[in-house]
Motif scaffolding. Structure first.
Motif, PDB file in Angstrom:
ATOM      1  N   LEU A 122      -2.507   0.249  -3.584  1.00 58.03           N
ATOM      2  CA  LEU A 122      -2.234  -0.018  -2.139  1.00 58.03           C
ATOM      3  C   LEU A 122      -1.865  -1.341  -1.862  1.00 58.03           C
ATOM      4  CD1 LEU A 122      -5.147   2.028  -0.466  1.00 58.03           C
ATOM      5  CD2 LEU A 122      -2.904   2.925  -1.012  1.00 58.03           C
ATOM      6  N   ASP A 123      -1.228  -1.747  -0.608  1.00 58.31           N
ATOM      7  CA  ASP A 123      -0.660  -2.771  -0.336  1.00 58.31           C
ATOM      8  C   ASP A 123      -1.947  -3.809  -0.032  1.00 58.31           C
ATOM      9  OD1 ASP A 123       2.025  -2.087  -0.050  1.00 58.31           O
ATOM     10  OD2 ASP A 123       1.819  -1.693   1.971  1.00 58.31           O
ATOM     11  N   PRO A 124      -1.820  -5.015  -0.236  1.00 60.74           N
ATOM     12  CA  PRO A 124      -2.947  -5.902  -0.060  1.00 60.74           C
ATOM     13  C   PRO A 124      -3.442  -5.864   1.159  1.00 60.74           C
ATOM     14  CG  PRO A 124      -1.166  -7.028  -1.365  1.00 60.74           C
ATOM     15  CD  PRO A 124      -0.581  -5.576  -0.735  1.00 60.74           C
ATOM     16  N   GLU A 125      -2.616  -5.595   2.266  1.00 61.84           N
ATOM     17  CA  GLU A 125      -3.113  -5.526   3.765  1.00 61.84           C
ATOM     18  C   GLU A 125      -4.386  -4.449   3.851  1.00 61.84           C
ATOM     19  OE1 GLU A 125       0.928  -7.243   4.230  1.00 61.84           O
ATOM     20  OE2 GLU A 125       0.070  -6.088   2.648  1.00 61.84           O
ATOM     21  N   VAL A 126      -4.158  -3.336   2.810  1.00 67.92           N
ATOM     22  CA  VAL A 126      -5.007  -2.366   3.069  1.00 67.92           C
ATOM     23  C   VAL A 126      -6.194  -2.596   2.051  1.00 67.92           C
ATOM     24  CG1 VAL A 126      -5.276   0.236   2.830  1.00 67.92           C
ATOM     25  CG2 VAL A 126      -3.239  -0.580   3.646  1.00 67.92           C
ATOM     26  N   LYS A 127      -5.953  -2.534   0.819  1.00 71.52           N
ATOM     27  CA  LYS A 127      -6.942  -2.592  -0.206  1.00 71.52           C
ATOM     28  C   LYS A 127      -7.812  -3.975  -0.009  1.00 71.52           C
ATOM     29  CE  LYS A 127      -4.016  -4.547  -3.905  1.00 71.52           C
ATOM     30  NZ  LYS A 127      -3.604  -4.256  -5.244  1.00 71.52           N
ATOM     31  N   GLU A 128      -7.525  -4.835   0.436  1.00 75.44           N
ATOM     32  CA  GLU A 128      -8.242  -5.917   0.409  1.00 75.44           C
ATOM     33  C   GLU A 128      -8.755  -6.180   1.872  1.00 75.44           C
ATOM     34  OE1 GLU A 128      -5.597  -9.533  -0.860  1.00 75.44           O
ATOM     35  OE2 GLU A 128      -5.125  -8.553  -2.677  1.00 75.44           O
ATOM     36  N   HIS A 129      -8.615  -5.503   2.838  1.00 80.09           N
ATOM     37  CA  HIS A 129      -9.048  -5.757   4.168  1.00 80.09           C
ATOM     38  C   HIS A 129      -9.609  -4.704   4.837  1.00 80.09           C
ATOM     39  CE1 HIS A 129      -7.522  -9.781   3.944  1.00 80.09           C
ATOM     40  NE2 HIS A 129      -6.583  -9.514   3.404  1.00 80.09           N
ATOM     41  N   ASP A 130      -9.492  -3.301   4.389  1.00 76.39           N
ATOM     42  CA  ASP A 130     -10.025  -2.302   4.764  1.00 76.39           C
ATOM     43  C   ASP A 130     -11.200  -2.011   4.241  1.00 76.39           C
ATOM     44  OD1 ASP A 130      -8.440  -1.536   7.287  1.00 76.39           O
ATOM     45  OD2 ASP A 130      -6.875  -0.660   6.121  1.00 76.39           O
ATOM     46  N   PRO A 131     -12.412  -1.500   5.061  1.00 76.25           N
ATOM     47  CA  PRO A 131     -13.454  -1.177   4.205  1.00 76.25           C
ATOM     48  C   PRO A 131     -13.088  -0.094   3.043  1.00 76.25           C
ATOM     49  CG  PRO A 131     -13.827  -0.675   6.317  1.00 76.25           C
ATOM     50  CD  PRO A 131     -12.366  -1.355   6.244  1.00 76.25           C
TER      51      PRO A 131
END
Length: 288
Positions: free
Chosen positions: A204-213
């Motif tokens: 997944l995009d970093p915006e998702v995998k690194e910031h969504d729980p």
């Protein structure tokens, strides 16, 4: 005014250019949102008063925001808030940043109800409260319950409910899906459970995998684990003739429809989102 003075328009253009060069989506929108937050200027003021100079503190704040965005932190995470439906919601690292496609779920329930109608709605896996609070804000006679396994997520939902003046009609419960809730209690049940296959998450995009729980993303090896646990309980807590609205991944329609039919739902079907992807599976609890 010297040539080195940073104005609203020069700051916006510079920020937009940097985000675009980094290959980020929506650089103009992101640049504007960050500029508005850093300066307190409105969208209209950026257009009508473009040569307003920024203070040193505003320039520093904008630079901090841009550095975070360039590291692929989403704008909603940088600002700690996200617009959803007609609301502005506080978010943090414990809750999913609500997605536009989930607004389809809200829209469907609102179309099924009338403004003055009194009904009970449950949002299972409530997160920030986006679904539940959007419905309650539009239906002043309705009441609702949001559940979540995360106490930190529930704290965010409670804060949003209070900020929006909805705390008197929204209750929150820490539990797994509908565990411990009474049978035949709700006219509508909504849920946006985790549905991404575990092996897909690293892609997944970093915006998702690194910031969504991860708790809000990981649907297990086949992406269906939450539905298997959730849907029988949805059926149990619905009143007779009650309706369930469950968000799914783009390739899960057939599997989730089967789980709902096996649980006893009738009139099961899937509706598309604005991108024409299968998005919401709907089912009705049969009337005896």
């Amino acid at each position: 005014m010297t040539e080195t003075t940073t104005t609203l328009v020069t700051a916006w253009k510079s920020a937009q250019s940097r985000l675009k060069e980094a290959g980020l989506d929506s650089p103009a929108i992101d640049a504007r949102l960050l500029l508005e937050a850093a300066t307190g200027a409105s969208r209209t003021e950026i257009v009508t008063d473009p040569y307003r100079p920024l203070t040193a503190d505003q320039v520093a704040t904008l630079e901090d925001y841009l550095s975070k965005r360039l590291k692929r932190m989403p704008v909603s995470r940088i600002l700690g808030r996200k617009g959803f439906w007609k609301l502005m919601l506080n978010i943090n690292s414990h809750v999913l940043s609500p997605r536009p496609e989930t607004e389809c779920l809200v829209d469907l329930i609102l179309k099924r109800t009338e403004e003055g109608q009194s009904f009970q709605v449950a949002d299972l896996g409530v997160g920030s409260g986006a679904i539940l609070l959007s419905i309650l804000a539009e239906r002043p006679a309705a009441r609702g319950l949001g559940t979540d396994i995360s106490e930190e997520a529930l704290a965010v939902a409670r804060e949003n409910a209070a900020n929006l003046g909805l705390a008197g009609r929204a209750a929150f419960l820490r539990t797994s899906w509908a565990v411990g809730m009474a049978d035949d209690s709700f006219d509508f049940v909504a849920s946006n459970p985790p549905y991404i296959r575990s092996d897909v998450i690293p892609t997944l995009d970093p915006e998702v995998k690194e910031h969504d729980p991860i708790l809000a993303l990981d649907g297990g090896p086949d992406g269906l684990q939450a539905y298997i646990e959730l849907i029988p309980d949805v059926f149990r807590v619905l009143k007779k003739d009650g309706m369930a609205y469950i968000e799914i991944g783009f390739d899960q329609s057939e599997a989730v429809e089967k789980i709902m039919k096996d649980a006893g739902f009738i009139n099961v079907h899937t509706l598309l989102d604005l991108s024409t992807n299968p998005r919401i599976v709907i089912g009705q609890k049969f009337a005896l």
